[in-house]
Write an enzyme that holds these catalytic residues in place. Structure first.
Site, short mmCIF file in Angstrom:
data_model
loop_
_atom_site.label_atom_id
_atom_site.label_comp_id
_atom_site.label_asym_id
_atom_site.label_seq_id
_atom_site.Cartn_x
_atom_site.Cartn_y
_atom_site.Cartn_z
N GLY A 97 0.45 5.75 0.09
CA GLY A 97 -0.37 6.95 0.14
C GLY A 97 0.50 8.17 0.30
CG ASP A 155 -8.51 5.22 3.67
OD1 ASP A 155 -9.34 5.51 2.78
OD2 ASP A 155 -7.37 4.80 3.41
CB THR A 173 1.07 -0.65 4.12
OG1 THR A 173 0.36 0.48 4.62
CG2 THR A 173 0.84 -1.82 5.04
CG PHE A 201 -0.43 11.72 4.98
CD1 PHE A 201 -0.03 12.87 5.61
CD2 PHE A 201 -1.50 11.77 4.10
CE1 PHE A 201 -0.69 14.07 5.39
CE2 PHE A 201 -2.17 12.96 3.88
CZ PHE A 201 -1.77 14.12 4.51
N GLY A 202 2.29 7.93 3.85
CA GLY A 202 3.05 6.77 4.26
C GLY A 202 2.85 5.60 3.31
N GLY A 204 0.83 -1.20 0.00
CA GLY A 204 0.00 0.00 0.00
C GLY A 204 0.85 1.24 0.00
CE LYS A 240 -0.43 3.42 6.89
NZ LYS A 240 -1.09 3.21 5.59
#
Length: 647
Positions: A43, A159, A48, A45-46, A41, A62
């Protein structure tokens, strides 16, 4: 292949044997014990990663990026630790991944969570096509209690979408990816409802979430608990239609048009719940998950249509109106009890009741987490154990699920959906202690006649036997396969019984906790249960509207006998047996409380309440009966007395 976690690394992929990144020379292992295997994953902001721990156990890393690439201030680090601790508490729920560890280094902040094996709902949709109505109802039944639990910690997920709900091969769906979750602040409460007080937490004004599933107020940085409910509703619409959410909303007409994309119609109840989940105005939307769950489970129509209009309704497969004439209410029977007064103070819905051993004090527990003490004979408010506001106060944070007085009358025990059990000293009205958490969401309490044992039941099916002398849990392992809805004990203190949403009743030995009997009592959920003082009978009330009296075989283990005492039109919500076992009070989701004679099984009276019986309790002498209802009132009846007081 293993991955370097340095966000600036030009080539993060490394061989399985690498300990140092070949591109940036950073260590591959995080905290010397976690190795990222592949990204799952990404995004703004970070990101995974699927990872592996020291013992080869799979987990999830994460990684949260530093804001503007700069290390945080001490205040930001403190907020991260506070939020991570809250997420660690959330992981006690079986449908939320456990948070193993959290830490920060020069490359970012990290959350290490248990890996959940299974397919996301988005993957399930691609594999099998649109979900059926039954599947959507099952999904809501499974996920709304999870959101109720999450919100009880003042956390907003922010989310929720099909990709963040995983369906294991066996078991209930799991809500994942709490990286975007934030604690709700005071200003959020001013939008969502009553003030919840200051919280130490991160700002909710950052716009986070997947655009197709994000509520309007969240896009403006004003996420509320209702925002998560909106996202869950849109998730259901997507799964039900197999269409992108943006296609299900008509901008020109300013309304949802999801019904136009159904492959087969859905029932009116589910449609009404979905419409309210995804209502764009906050005032028109569900503010709490349990409200949506209540409507989903209610046997009554959400919208009552006048009989005069039914003949003008167009034929439509989406609208089902019964042609049967409405049933006339049964006439009231003469009652041994007369209402003395009714409490209608603005205290919200009273979820549980208890009367002190001397019969002088009434304790009531509310949906907002507040506990009240009343003078039973007059209705005078004696004391309020206020709900906890953020980190201020010693009270509960969420709905009170059960109250029990100690047999000596000096203590009051309370259980709450916030996951705690508290003991209150009634001599000076202070908190004596909070029992250590044992699983998720305590749902019921029972206490032995001499006050040695406290039995607590929980939302995961766990039953714990507490030694009140040593304050240690004796039975942390005993378990039903589903949520325990009620627990009760006999007058001698030798047996106790528990009922579960899976329709089973179990009888246990006390002390020791050995299972004496297990039987399927109802085809559907059991909502209420009482045990005869002699311990030879168990009375159960179910979602099917039936009240059944079970005579336990002698010796235990031999066949039981069952008598169906009553079948109501509505779900049974509460049962109470008078101390001498001569009277049984039965409450339903309708507005009637019935009284039955224990010796003959004859219905003695029907007592009208405002709307939906929630809880019932007898005073120890059997002369007073108390009941609460969903119209936020508490009625007190006394045997042989005329109306008086507040009326």
């Amino acid at each position: 292949m293993v991955y370097c976690l340095n966000p600036s690394c030009p080539n993060p992929q490394n061989s399985d044997e690498a300990n140092i990144c070949q591109a940036c020379r950073q260590p591959i292992s995080l905290a010397r014990r976690y190795r990222a295997l592949k990204p799952i994953g990404q995004g703004g902001f970070g990101r995974t990663f699927l990872a592996e721990g020291r013992a080869g156990q799979l987990c999830v890393i994460k990684q949260l990026f530093w804001s503007r690439g700069r290390p945080p201030t001490p205040e930001v680090s403190a907020r991260f630790r506070a939020e991570a601790e809250r997420l660690k508490q959330l992981g006690a729920h079986p449908q939320i991944p456990q948070l193993w560890e959290y830490f920060e280094d020069e490359t970012g902040q990290y959350l290490i969570q248990a890996y959940i094996s299974g397919a996301t709902l988005e993957a399930e949709l691609k594999a099998q096509g649109a979900f059926s109505e039954a599947m959507i109802i099952a999904l809501l039944e499974a996920m709304l209690p999870v959101l109720e639990y999450v919100h009880s910690f003042r956390v907003i997920h922010r989310d929720i979408k099909p990709d963040n709900i995983i369906q294991p091969a066996n078991g209930l769906p799991v809500l994942v990816d709490f990286g975007a979750a934030k604690l709700a602040l005071r200003r959020v409460a001013s939008i969502a409802g009553p003030e919840i007080g200051p919280e130490i937490g991160l700002n909710t004004e950052t716009v986070i979430g997947s655009a197709e599933y994000t509520a309007p107020e969240q896009t403006m940085g004003k996420a509320t608990f209702a925002s998560d409910l909106y996202s869950l509703g849109v998730t259901c619409l997507h799964l039900l239609t197999d269409m992108p959410p943006f296609d299900l909303y008509s901008v020109g007409e300013d309304r949802w048009v999801w019904r136009d994309y159904l492959t087969q119609p859905v029932g009116d109840r589910l449609a009404a719940v979905l419409d309210k989940l995804v209502a764009r105005p906050l005032r028109s939307r569900y503010s709490q998950a349990d409200h949506a769950l209540r409507d989903l489970r209610s046997p009554k129509p959400l919208i009552q249509l006048p009989a005069s209009l039914r003949s003008f309704l167009p034929a439509s497969p989406r609208l089902r109106v019964s042609a049967s004439p409405p049933l006339s209410p049964s006439p009231p029977l003469p009652s041994p009890y007369q209402r003395r007064y009714r409490l209608n103070n603005p205290v919200g819905v009273t979820q549980t009741l208890a009367v002190s051993p001397n019969g002088q004090t009434l304790a009531t527990g509310c949906a907002d987490g507040t506990i009240y003490l009343w003078q039973l004979d007059t209705g005078e408010l004696l004391h309020t154990f206020a709900k906890r506001r953020g980190f201020v106060g010693q009270g509960h944070r969420d709905q009170i699920s059960s109250l029990k007085f100690h047999p000596q009358g000096h203590l009051l025990y309370s259980a709450s959906y916030d996951g705690t059990i508290k003991a209150w000293n009634l001599q000076d009205c202070t908190l004596l202690r909070t029992l250590p958490e044992q699983g998720w969401m305590p749902t019921g309490l029972a206490i032995s006649p001499k006050g040695r044992w406290l039995i607590s039941a929980g939302g995961t099916g766990k039953i714990t036997l507490w030694d009140l002398v040593t304050l240690t849990p004796e039975l942390p392992r005993t378990q039903h396969p589903d949520r325990v809805s009620a627990v009760d004990i006999d007058a001698v203190g030798q047996r106790f019984a528990s009922a579960s949403w899976d329709g089973t009743v179990r009888v246990w030995q006390l002390p020791g906790g050995q299972t004496l009997a297990t039987f399927k009592a109802h085809a559907d959920r059991i909502n209420a249960l009482v045990m005869h003082p002699a311990g030879e009978h168990v009375i159960s009330g179910g979602k099917d509207g039936q009240v059944k009296v079970w005579r336990l075989g002698t010796p235990l283990g031999t066949p039981l006998t069952c008598n169906t005492l009553h079948t109501a039109q509505d779900s049974i919500t509460a049962l109470a047996l008078s101390p001498d076992a001569r009277l049984l009070a039965v409450g339903t989701e309708g507005n009637v409380l019935t009284l039955w004679q224990g010796t003959t099984g004859e219905c003695l009276a029907r007592l009208d309440l405002g709307w939906g019986v929630v809880a019932i309790a007898f005073a120890p002498d059997g002369q007073t009966l108390v009941a609460s209802s969903r119209d936020e009132t508490i009625s007190v009846w006394e045997m042989g007395r005329g109306k008086g007081g507040r009326g």
